[in-house]
Enzyme design. Structure first.
Site, PDB file in Angstrom:
ATOM      1  N   GLU A 177      17.084  -1.450   8.355  1.00 13.06           N
ATOM      2  CA  GLU A 177      15.940  -2.005   9.077  1.00 13.06           C
ATOM      3  C   GLU A 177      14.694  -1.872   8.206  1.00 13.06           C
ATOM      4  O   GLU A 177      14.413  -0.802   7.675  1.00 13.06           O
ATOM      5  CB  GLU A 177      15.708  -1.268  10.397  1.00 13.06           C
TER       6      GLU A 177
ATOM      7  N   LYS B 117       4.087  -7.468  21.081  1.00 13.93           N
ATOM      8  CA  LYS B 117       4.632  -6.871  22.298  1.00 13.93           C
ATOM      9  C   LYS B 117       3.536  -6.780  23.356  1.00 13.93           C
ATOM     10  O   LYS B 117       2.351  -6.929  23.071  1.00 13.93           O
ATOM     11  CB  LYS B 117       5.183  -5.473  21.995  1.00 13.93           C
TER      12      LYS B 117
ATOM     13  N   ASP C 100      19.911   0.287  12.886  1.00 17.52           N
ATOM     14  CA  ASP C 100      18.685   0.971  12.458  1.00 17.52           C
ATOM     15  C   ASP C 100      18.949   2.399  12.011  1.00 17.52           C
ATOM     16  O   ASP C 100      18.066   3.260  12.094  1.00 17.52           O
ATOM     17  CB  ASP C 100      17.636   0.956  13.576  1.00 17.52           C
TER      18      ASP C 100
ATOM     19  N   GLU D 107       0.815  -1.206   0.000  1.00 14.87           N
ATOM     20  CA  GLU D 107       0.000   0.000   0.000  1.00 14.87           C
ATOM     21  C   GLU D 107       0.855   1.266   0.000  1.00 14.87           C
ATOM     22  O   GLU D 107       0.551   2.235  -0.672  1.00 14.87           O
ATOM     23  CB  GLU D 107      -0.916   0.004   1.236  1.00 14.87           C
TER      24      GLU D 107
ATOM     25  N   HIS E  41       3.178   6.779  18.955  1.00 12.69           N
ATOM     26  CA  HIS E  41       4.383   7.620  18.912  1.00 12.69           C
ATOM     27  C   HIS E  41       4.064   9.064  19.295  1.00 12.69           C
ATOM     28  O   HIS E  41       4.805   9.682  20.072  1.00 12.69           O
ATOM     29  CB  HIS E  41       4.987   7.565  17.503  1.00 12.69           C
TER      30      HIS E  41
ATOM     31  N   LYS F   7      18.438   8.135  10.195  1.00 14.16           N
ATOM     32  CA  LYS F   7      18.728   8.774  11.471  1.00 14.16           C
ATOM     33  C   LYS F   7      19.701   9.934  11.270  1.00 14.16           C
ATOM     34  O   LYS F   7      20.614   9.854  10.459  1.00 14.16           O
ATOM     35  CB  LYS F   7      19.357   7.765  12.444  1.00 14.16           C
TER      36      LYS F   7
ATOM     37  N   ARG G 103      13.312   6.550   6.452  1.00 18.31           N
ATOM     38  CA  ARG G 103      13.925   7.595   7.268  1.00 18.31           C
ATOM     39  C   ARG G 103      15.376   7.231   7.527  1.00 18.31           C
ATOM     40  O   ARG G 103      15.752   6.072   7.643  1.00 18.31           O
ATOM     41  CB  ARG G 103      13.159   7.808   8.564  1.00 18.31           C
TER      42      ARG G 103
ATOM     43  N   LYS H 297      22.390   7.548  20.640  1.00 17.84           N
ATOM     44  CA  LYS H 297      22.235   6.102  20.839  1.00 17.84           C
ATOM     45  C   LYS H 297      23.552   5.462  21.237  1.00 17.84           C
ATOM     46  O   LYS H 297      23.584   4.543  22.070  1.00 17.84           O
ATOM     47  CB  LYS H 297      21.694   5.456  19.567  1.00 17.84           C
TER      48      LYS H 297
END
Length: 212
Positions: free
Chosen positions: A144, A117, A77, A43, A160, A50, A48, A58
């Site tokens: 990722e 989760k 990632d 769809e 988020h 980082k 993105r 990180k």
């Protein structure tokens, strides 16, 4: 300082190119399905990269040595691609088609569809490695890939925003509502897929895990 800046930019650029490689592969699959099949499982595709500040933050949280090699080995990632599908079976099918390609190497799989989760989140997460060909040769880059349904993507986007608004200190009653909403989204996915199968029959592919 200028030399370090240039080296850092080249390092980050590899991840952008790796991300672009994965997007190209997915876009080819989407166009092929549009032309040769009566149903397209993809769809939407988004991506993105980082920021360097996010990567440094990180590194500090994980206590990683500030070297390019350490970043390459421990942070997987930096480049991210998200694919939105209509149905759960689409997510598995797309993962199988992507990881079956010869130049794709699967480093890690987290199947939050088979084992959601605690908050109800469902998605298929893959860490894949793709070769990026530069003038200096081939460079393997980790990307990722998150594959999820439209319903779960909507839920994850809302979660988020809520965590951002409350600076990650979300009230307990709101967390309960979020978890309940995730279960509702999963029920909607199952219901819509049943309706789809009634109209078009069961897909030729089966629901299963992606092997590493």
């Amino acid at each position: 300082m200028r030399a370090l800046r240039d080296e850092t930019e080249r390092f980050m650029l590899r991840y952008k190119f790796g991300m672009d490689e994965v997007i190209t592969k997915l876009s080819i699959l989407r166009e092929e399905f549009s032309l040769d099949h009566d149903y397209n499982p993809i769809e939407h595709i988004s991506s993105r990269l980082k920021s360097l500040d996010s990567v440094i933050a990180k590194m500090q949280r994980k206590g990683i040595e500030p070297t390019f090699e350490s970043i390459r080995e421990t942070i997987t990632d930096i480049a991210g691609v998200r694919v939105t599908c209509s149905f759960v079976t689409d997510a598995y099918r797309l993962a199988e088609l992507l990881t079956a390609q010869r130049d794709i190497r699967v480093l890690k799989t987290k199947d939050y569809i088979a084992a959601p989760k605690e908050n109800g989140y469902q998605s298929l997460h893959l860490i894949v490695e793709v070769p990026v060909f530069l003038s200096t040769g081939a460079h393997p880059v980790a990307v990722e890939v998150q594959i999820r349904t439209i319903a779960m993507d909507f839920w994850a986007s809302l979660e988020h925003k809520i965590y951002y608004k409350y600076d990650r200190r979300v009230p307990a009653e709101l967390l309960e509502e979020l978890t309940d909403a995730a279960h509702t989204a999963a029920e909607l996915d199952a219901r819509m897929e049943r309706l789809h199968r009634q109209l078009h029959g069961a897909p030729a592919h089966g629901r299963g895990r992606v092997a590493i």
